[in-house]
Scaffold this active site. Structure first.
Site, PDB file in Angstrom:
ATOM      1  N   ASP A  35       0.855  -1.182   0.000  1.00 22.36           N
ATOM      2  CA  ASP A  35       0.000   0.000   0.000  1.00 22.36           C
ATOM      3  C   ASP A  35       0.891   1.232   0.000  1.00 22.36           C
ATOM      4  OD1 ASP A  35      -3.214   0.347   0.718  1.00 22.36           O
ATOM      5  OD2 ASP A  35      -2.017   2.124   1.197  1.00 22.36           O
TER       6      ASP A  35
ATOM      7  N   ASP B 183       3.739   2.604  -4.105  1.00 24.15           N
ATOM      8  CA  ASP B 183       2.833   3.507  -4.807  1.00 24.15           C
ATOM      9  C   ASP B 183       2.704   2.992  -6.235  1.00 24.15           C
ATOM     10  OD1 ASP B 183       1.723   5.625  -6.326  1.00 24.15           O
ATOM     11  OD2 ASP B 183       2.554   7.132  -4.970  1.00 24.15           O
ATOM     12  N   VAL B 184       1.497   2.662  -6.670  1.00 24.99           N
ATOM     13  CA  VAL B 184       1.329   2.049  -7.988  1.00 24.99           C
ATOM     14  C   VAL B 184       1.667   2.994  -9.130  1.00 24.99           C
ATOM     15  CG1 VAL B 184      -0.397   0.388  -7.207  1.00 24.99           C
ATOM     16  CG2 VAL B 184      -1.146   2.617  -8.111  1.00 24.99           C
TER      17      VAL B 184
ATOM     18  N   ASN C  84      -5.963  -4.090  -6.247  1.00 25.34           N
ATOM     19  CA  ASN C  84      -7.086  -3.380  -5.644  1.00 25.34           C
ATOM     20  C   ASN C  84      -6.721  -1.906  -5.478  1.00 25.34           C
ATOM     21  OD1 ASN C  84      -9.731  -3.474  -3.955  1.00 25.34           O
ATOM     22  ND2 ASN C  84      -8.276  -2.433  -2.638  1.00 25.34           N
TER      23      ASN C  84
ATOM     24  N   TYR D 176     -13.158   7.858 -13.820  1.00 19.61           N
ATOM     25  CA  TYR D 176     -13.334   6.577 -13.130  1.00 19.61           C
ATOM     26  C   TYR D 176     -13.962   5.557 -14.066  1.00 19.61           C
ATOM     27  CZ  TYR D 176     -14.266   3.352  -9.268  1.00 19.61           C
ATOM     28  OH  TYR D 176     -14.279   2.259  -8.439  1.00 19.61           O
TER      29      TYR D 176
ATOM     30  N   THR E 266     -17.826   0.495   1.939  1.00 12.87           N
ATOM     31  CA  THR E 266     -16.401   0.527   2.253  1.00 12.87           C
ATOM     32  C   THR E 266     -15.989   1.957   2.582  1.00 12.87           C
ATOM     33  OG1 THR E 266     -15.745   0.888  -0.053  1.00 12.87           O
ATOM     34  CG2 THR E 266     -15.934  -1.415   0.700  1.00 12.87           C
TER      35      THR E 266
END
Length: 273
Positions: free
Chosen positions: A48, A74-75, A101, A169, A204
């Site tokens: 994460d 960090d993606v 995810n 998105y 969530t």
């Protein structure tokens, strides 16, 4: 909970990108999936951007007797993605499950197409789509050399298929589905399976906390509005619904399933078109 050495993914090494979560009153998708994979026997590398959040996930896993470690990644930074993949393979000798995810929308400045800013579009796309491409790139290089290949599960969204109001998105999550199909067909010969999960309206922290206070809405307002769009019992799903789908797709029960976009949405996509 499975006993050590047993379970539906026993002995497998899993990398969960986005395995921490934003603060909130419920579990996030990444944390729930990390915990459930560990309960079913996987060794889990929880990655994460927020290392403390990843460590909280690890604490829950190890507190239940599972095996997990945390790593900061960090993606949007390819070197950190590559390091996370390498860390999993080096620690446990394989990378059997990659669970992607990651995703932002409102928090990244998303907007309808007539209002979107170029910087916001680039920032959200870098997280939601480019980050998954880079993670898959490095994971596939490892999985192709493994006798049993591997499993990749990418989290898209039902927003890719319905009238979702924000352009980045929806566009990026639709790209995740196409990415997954591409990976599935071009890597089937290596025994690599790739599938996407399309969550609907979920209870969530990422989904709820960013909406509380917007336009003066209370938490009760947010829950009522979101629940009203879910045909199945007029109740949002939870992170555990996504985690259960991810566990199934990662297990041998799904050994002949690849290239699928699995809606986990309580029938919302049927009601909206």
């Amino acid at each position: 909970m499975a006993q050590p050495g047993t379970g539906r993914v026993a002995g497998r090494a899993a990398l969960v990108m986005g395995g921490g979560q934003t603060p909130g009153q419920t579990a996030g998708n990444g944390r729930a999936t990390s915990v459930l994979l560990a309960r079913e026997g996987a060794k889990v590398l929880v990655a994460d951007r927020d290392l403390a959040a990843a460590e909280d996930t690890v604490k829950q896993i190890t507190g239940e007797g599972g095996e997990a470690v945390a790593i900061a990644a960090d993606v949007t930074i390819e070197d950190e993605v590559a390091a996370a993949v390498a860390a999993c393979a080096q620690r446990w000798g394989s990378l059997d499950i990659l669970h992607n995810n990651v995703g932002i929308s409102i928090a990244g400045g998303d907007a309808p197409v007539a209002d979107i800013e170029a910087d916001a579009f680039a920032r959200i796309t870098a997280v939601n789509l480019q980050g998954m491409v880079m993670t898959c790139k490095h994971a596939i290089r490892v999985m192709r050399d493994q006798p049993r290949g591997g499993v990749i599960t990418n989290i898209s969204s039902i927003a890719a298929q319905i009238n979702y109001p924000f352009v980045t998105y929806r566009t990026s999550k639709a790209g995740v589905v196409t990415l997954t199909e591409h990976i599935a067909i071009t890597n089937a010969q290596y025994g690599i399976r790739a599938n996407a999960i399309l969550p609907g309206l979920m209870d969530t922290p990422m989904a709820i906390e960013n909406r509380v206070g917007l336009g003066g809405r209370t938490r009760e307002d947010v829950y009522a509005e979101r629940n009203s769009h879910v045909p199945l019992r007029n109740t949002m799903g939870t992170a555990w619904d996504v985690a259960n789908a991810a566990l199934f797709l990662a297990s041998d029960e799904a050994a002949f399933i690849t290239g699928v976009a699995l809606a986990v949405d309580g029938g919302q996509s049927l009601a909206t078109g």
